[in-house]
Design an enzyme around this catalytic site. Structure first.
Site, PDB file in Angstrom:
ATOM      1  N   CYS A   2       0.660  -1.177  -0.083  1.00  0.00           N
ATOM      2  CA  CYS A   2      -0.015   0.146   0.153  1.00  0.00           C
ATOM      3  C   CYS A   2       0.579   1.254   0.399  1.00  0.00           C
ATOM      4  O   CYS A   2       2.150   1.441   0.387  1.00  0.00           O
ATOM      5  CB  CYS A   2      -0.946  -0.131   1.750  1.00  0.00           C
ATOM      6  SG  CYS A   2      -1.660  -1.270   1.498  1.00  0.00           S
ATOM      7  N   ARG A  27       1.464   1.141  -6.092  1.00  0.00           N
ATOM      8  CA  ARG A  27       1.585   0.041  -5.046  1.00  0.00           C
ATOM      9  C   ARG A  27       0.545  -0.180  -4.492  1.00  0.00           C
ATOM     10  O   ARG A  27       0.626  -0.962  -3.950  1.00  0.00           O
ATOM     11  CB  ARG A  27       2.534   1.370  -3.568  1.00  0.00           C
ATOM     12  CG  ARG A  27       3.847   1.119  -3.833  1.00  0.00           C
ATOM     13  CD  ARG A  27       4.103   2.620  -3.219  1.00  0.00           C
ATOM     14  NE  ARG A  27       4.499   1.346  -1.868  1.00  0.00           N
ATOM     15  CZ  ARG A  27       5.685   0.719  -1.115  1.00  0.00           C
ATOM     16  NH1 ARG A  27       6.708   0.893  -2.538  1.00  0.00           N
ATOM     17  NH2 ARG A  27       5.973   0.139  -0.174  1.00  0.00           N
ATOM     18  N   TRP A  87      -3.853  -1.771  -1.219  1.00  0.00           N
ATOM     19  CA  TRP A  87      -3.564  -3.119  -2.229  1.00  0.00           C
ATOM     20  C   TRP A  87      -4.585  -4.085  -1.512  1.00  0.00           C
ATOM     21  O   TRP A  87      -3.763  -4.524  -0.082  1.00  0.00           O
ATOM     22  CB  TRP A  87      -2.478  -3.617  -2.659  1.00  0.00           C
ATOM     23  CG  TRP A  87      -2.476  -4.722  -3.242  1.00  0.00           C
ATOM     24  CD1 TRP A  87      -2.128  -4.963  -4.334  1.00  0.00           C
ATOM     25  CD2 TRP A  87      -1.766  -6.430  -2.726  1.00  0.00           C
ATOM     26  NE1 TRP A  87      -2.354  -6.344  -5.035  1.00  0.00           N
ATOM     27  CE2 TRP A  87      -2.304  -7.118  -4.004  1.00  0.00           C
ATOM     28  CE3 TRP A  87      -2.112  -6.823  -1.017  1.00  0.00           C
ATOM     29  CZ2 TRP A  87      -2.232  -9.016  -3.679  1.00  0.00           C
ATOM     30  CZ3 TRP A  87      -2.028  -7.905  -1.562  1.00  0.00           C
ATOM     31  CH2 TRP A  87      -1.919  -9.304  -2.676  1.00  0.00           C
ATOM     32  N   ASN A 113       0.549  -0.808   6.372  1.00  0.00           N
ATOM     33  CA  ASN A 113       0.892  -0.969   5.056  1.00  0.00           C
ATOM     34  C   ASN A 113       1.210  -3.417   6.276  1.00  0.00           C
ATOM     35  O   ASN A 113       2.302  -1.849   6.784  1.00  0.00           O
ATOM     36  CB  ASN A 113       1.823  -0.656   4.211  1.00  0.00           C
ATOM     37  CG  ASN A 113       2.634  -1.439   3.455  1.00  0.00           C
ATOM     38  OD1 ASN A 113       1.723  -2.316   3.067  1.00  0.00           O
ATOM     39  ND2 ASN A 113       3.385  -1.042   2.380  1.00  0.00           N
ATOM     40  N   GLY A 114       0.646  -3.416   5.607  1.00  0.00           N
ATOM     41  CA  GLY A 114       1.456  -4.740   5.951  1.00  0.00           C
ATOM     42  C   GLY A 114       0.196  -6.089   6.761  1.00  0.00           C
ATOM     43  O   GLY A 114      -0.869  -6.025   6.107  1.00  0.00           O
ATOM     44  N   GLU A 497       9.603 -15.417 -18.652  1.00  0.00           N
ATOM     45  CA  GLU A 497       9.075 -14.053 -18.314  1.00  0.00           C
ATOM     46  C   GLU A 497       7.872 -13.526 -19.541  1.00  0.00           C
ATOM     47  O   GLU A 497       7.073 -12.554 -19.036  1.00  0.00           O
ATOM     48  CB  GLU A 497      10.252 -12.751 -18.278  1.00  0.00           C
ATOM     49  CG  GLU A 497      10.364 -11.715 -18.600  1.00  0.00           C
ATOM     50  CD  GLU A 497       9.451 -10.967 -17.260  1.00  0.00           C
ATOM     51  OE1 GLU A 497       9.654  -9.808 -17.117  1.00  0.00           O
ATOM     52  OE2 GLU A 497       9.675 -11.763 -16.030  1.00  0.00           O
ATOM     53  N   LYS A 501       4.471 -11.357 -18.619  1.00  0.00           N
ATOM     54  CA  LYS A 501       3.763 -10.443 -18.703  1.00  0.00           C
ATOM     55  C   LYS A 501       3.115 -10.285 -19.512  1.00  0.00           C
ATOM     56  O   LYS A 501       2.421  -9.379 -19.251  1.00  0.00           O
ATOM     57  CB  LYS A 501       5.424  -9.643 -19.661  1.00  0.00           C
ATOM     58  CG  LYS A 501       6.462  -9.242 -19.348  1.00  0.00           C
ATOM     59  CD  LYS A 501       6.176  -8.353 -18.002  1.00  0.00           C
ATOM     60  CE  LYS A 501       7.452  -7.817 -17.218  1.00  0.00           C
ATOM     61  NZ  LYS A 501       7.023  -8.979 -16.488  1.00  0.00           N
ATOM     62  N   GLU A 504       0.867 -10.576 -16.467  1.00  0.00           N
ATOM     63  CA  GLU A 504       0.354  -9.639 -15.656  1.00  0.00           C
ATOM     64  C   GLU A 504      -0.458  -8.597 -16.659  1.00  0.00           C
ATOM     65  O   GLU A 504      -1.590  -7.711 -15.587  1.00  0.00           O
ATOM     66  CB  GLU A 504       1.596  -9.409 -15.205  1.00  0.00           C
ATOM     67  CG  GLU A 504       2.707 -10.264 -14.277  1.00  0.00           C
ATOM     68  CD  GLU A 504       3.513  -9.477 -13.894  1.00  0.00           C
ATOM     69  OE1 GLU A 504       4.023  -8.963 -12.967  1.00  0.00           O
ATOM     70  OE2 GLU A 504       4.595  -8.782 -15.198  1.00  0.00           O
ATOM     71  N   HIS A 520       6.328 -33.406 -22.796  1.00  0.00           N
ATOM     72  CA  HIS A 520       6.002 -34.542 -22.185  1.00  0.00           C
ATOM     73  C   HIS A 520       4.341 -33.323 -21.543  1.00  0.00           C
ATOM     74  O   HIS A 520       4.142 -33.630 -19.613  1.00  0.00           O
ATOM     75  CB  HIS A 520       7.124 -33.661 -20.948  1.00  0.00           C
ATOM     76  CG  HIS A 520       8.897 -34.548 -21.336  1.00  0.00           C
ATOM     77  ND1 HIS A 520       8.308 -36.064 -20.812  1.00  0.00           N
ATOM     78  CD2 HIS A 520       9.309 -33.895 -22.047  1.00  0.00           C
ATOM     79  CE1 HIS A 520       9.735 -36.593 -21.831  1.00  0.00           C
ATOM     80  NE2 HIS A 520      10.038 -35.341 -22.368  1.00  0.00           N
ATOM     81  N   LYS A 619       3.273  -3.072  -7.222  1.00  0.00           N
ATOM     82  CA  LYS A 619       4.689  -2.972  -7.777  1.00  0.00           C
ATOM     83  C   LYS A 619       5.516  -3.788  -6.619  1.00  0.00           C
ATOM     84  O   LYS A 619       6.101  -4.596  -6.306  1.00  0.00           O
ATOM     85  CB  LYS A 619       4.676  -1.445  -8.014  1.00  0.00           C
ATOM     86  CG  LYS A 619       6.444  -1.576  -8.477  1.00  0.00           C
ATOM     87  CD  LYS A 619       6.240  -1.908  -9.758  1.00  0.00           C
ATOM     88  CE  LYS A 619       7.912  -1.595 -10.315  1.00  0.00           C
ATOM     89  NZ  LYS A 619       8.428  -2.776 -11.079  1.00  0.00           N
TER      90      LYS A 619
END
Length: 624
Positions: A2, A27, A87, A113-114, A497, A501, A504, A520, A619
């Site tokens: 947050c 954030r 968040w 935050n936490g 990656e 992306k 996301e 497989h 983020k």
């Protein structure tokens, strides 16, 4: 995760807090809120005692712009306030679950935050004492707990300190109270808090980007520290009530680094910054005529690193993919076994760590909760802990035994791009340095460094040449529900990656696999509707990847290939080919990932997704 912002001084607090929240919205952006202390005036003078002030709170589900609309008609005379962009952890995004939260008496407001792990037990005790709760959050429980101590006649700092002494979990908090209208109390454990030092004014934030417009002088709170902030002073103690003297440090962020600079989104800006950021990761560290590398942050540990029988690397998300590439580089050039671990798993399985081990922890923010916890666990077991981070002054940077900054500048887009290529560049530097300390020749070192120094211009070429092809691909595949990404060797982590992306920011399901592993299981997914992106530049496994491409073709897959310049023969195997310049195999990921970043960006744009603030993400993951 947050965003936290606070101000106390002579200026109007509201616009300062709102501007800071907008800078921190990456954030967390599920909801936003603000709490302001409004002084009452008598005979033209400002009172500062008793019931001389009012606590005004506005909060709502949604983004900061919605909060801005909500408070447009509020008085603009408050000189003290705190703000929050959330968040969600405990409790779904809603007006009620938004921060700030108040205590039982509505005298104080708290943002957080936490995660408070023992909030249920505390809540049950408070309910037995007559407390009632409006939200589903752990934060409201903490606010009520602070209120319990505050109602017993203690000052606000002591009330916060005693409440936090009973808390298990992680927090960055800021608290204000109408009965203490000339101070903000903040504290941290596991979630960052930075205090901006001004002239007869002070600021707080969870990220220096929020306050760089107002001051460059800051104090970083450490874990288990609490600060009382007035207009003209900052007093710091530990949660155990021991006075602490803090040094004032300078912020190195430039204001233009946290602006979009004419780009539609931060992500696109940061993709296009990579010629510069890769160069900056190398700046001052390359001795070209000796084929060697100097990394100042490791100078005191070179013997330990050289003699290590094993290297551990731990990270999360995109940083984990950079770690996988780092493993390949270190094992090739330094001939040392390297284990790569998800930080979120490392600390919970009683990992085998010996005093001779070296652990590299990778985190763009330097605050990633799981990565920080993994580092502390490794240090506890006697390993040398070294950080590879972007944010100067971050917790990992301060608590590690040494390390390397990647110097990518602030990365605002939630989907990491330039940090990834800078992390891989740093691993290349580290691998060459260790290789030269062992068996890598001067000639080979020079060859690698020449290839490294060529990367910025090669990235620029890719950015200029690949966008037209990528936009054609997007037109063809923007309605696809699934993508498969394949790569081998150094380009297998690039496939991971690329898939991450796409997931996301466009919300398309995508999977990355080693190309040979397709047989497989994943090959069952391939049909005439399945786009398959294959990273197939000229490298040691090129012929093997061509065979894997043929296997996809035989089953009707829609093939998109990342190939080396001049490889026109590969066009007959694919619907679309994106070309990248040739380079040494170990450096290919720094080039081959660029088109995949652009593909995800333009795919998300075509689908109308929120590029810089993708749903459910934030983020910097500062909670477990």
């Amino acid at each position: 995760m947050c965003g936290i912002v606070g101000y106390i001084g002579e200026r109007e607090a509201t616009p300062i807090i709102l501007a800071g929240l907008k800078r921190l919205e990456y954030r967390g952006y599920d909801s936003a809120g603000i709490a302001l202390i409004e002084h009452h005036h008598s005979n033209g003078k400002t009172a500062s005692t008793g019931n001389s002030a009012t606590l005004n709170i506005k909060k709502c589900k949604g983004k900061v712009t919605q909060l801005e609309d909500l408070i447009r008609k509020m008085p603009k005379t408050s000189k003290l306030g705190i703000g929050h962009t959330r968040w969600a952890t405990h409790g779904a995004p809603s007006d009620i679950n938004s921060h700030p939260h108040t205590d039982q008496t509505k005298r104080l407001a708290l943002i957080h935050n936490g995660i408070i792990e023992n909030y249920s037990a505390i809540k049950e005790t408070l309910i037995q004492r007559g407390h009632t709760f409006e939200s589903e959050t752990d934060t409201e429980v903490l606010a009520h707990l602070v209120g319990e101590f505050y109602s017993d006649g203690r000052n606000l700092t002591e009330a916060v300190r005693l409440a936090l002494s009973e808390v298990i979990g992680a927090y960055g908090v800021a608290v204000i109270a109408k009965d203490s209208p000339d101070e903000i109390v903040c504290a941290r454990k596991g979630s960052p808090i930075v205090i901006g030092v001004g002239d007869n004014e002070n600021f707080i934030a969870s990220d220096a980007a929020a306050i760089v417009s107002y001051t460059r002088n800051v104090i970083y709170l450490s874990d288990n520290e609490i600060a009382t902030i007035t207009r003209d002073g900052i007093k710091t103690r530990t949660i155990g009530d021991v006075e602490v003297t803090k040094d004032i440090e300078a912020i190195t962020i430039k204001l233009d680094e946290i602006e979009k600079g004419g780009y539609e989104h931060f992500m696109l800006k940061e993709i296009h910054e990579q010629p510069s950021t890769v160069r900056d990761a190398m700046r001052g560290r390359v001795i070209e005529d000796e084929g060697s590398i100097v990394l100042g942050g490791l100078r005191n540990h070179l013997t330990h690193i050289r003699n290590a029988k094993r290297i551990l690397i731990t990270a999360c998300g995109t940083s984990y993919h950079a770690a996988l590439i780092g493993k390949y580089m270190l094992e090739q050039l330094a001939q040392v076994p390297v284990d790569v671990e998800y930080a979120s798993e490392f600390r919970y399985r009683n990992p085998v760590v010996t005093e001779g081990d070296v652990m590299f922890v990778i985190s763009q923010s330097g605050e990633t909760a799981d990565t920080l916890a993994a580092m502390r666990e490794a240090k506890r077991k006697g390993a040398l802990a070294l950080g590879i981070v972007n944010v100067v002054g971050s917790t990992i940077a301060r608590e590690s035994d040494g390390g390397v900054y990647i110097h990518a500048g602030p990365e605002i887009g939630v989907a990491s791009t330039k940090a990834f290529t800078s992390q891989v560049t740093v691993f290349a530097l580290l691998s060459i340095m260790l290789g030269r300390m062992k068996s890598l020749s001067v000639v080979d070192g020079k060859e690698l460094i020449r290839a490294l120094l060529a990367l910025p211009e090669q990235i620029k070429t890719i950015l200029e040449s690949s966008e037209p092809v990528i936009k054609e691909i997007v037109k063809e595949f923007k309605t696809a529900d699934h993508f498969l990404y394949l790569g081998r060797g150094y380009n297998y982590p690039v496939a991971l990656e690329g898939a991450l992306k796409l997931k996301e920011i466009s919300y398309i399901h995508a999977e990355g696999y080693p190309a040979a592993e397709m047989k497989h299981g994943p090959i069952a997914l391939i049909d005439k509707e399945m786009p398959v992106v294959v990273v197939a530049p000229h490298d040691d496994v090129y012929e093997k990847v061509l065979s894997n491409i043929q296997e996809v073709r035989a089953r009707g897959g829609r093939i998109i290939i990342i190939a080396s310049e001049g490889d026109t023969g590969i066009e007959k195997l694919a619907e679309k080919v994106i070309y990248i310049p040739e380079t040494i195999s170990m450096l290919l990921p720094i080039l081959s990932v660029i088109p995949l970043q652009l593909l995800s960006y333009y795919m998300a744009t075509a689908r109308g997704a929120n590029i810089d603030q993708p749903r459910n993400l934030a983020k910097s993951v500062t909670v477990e």
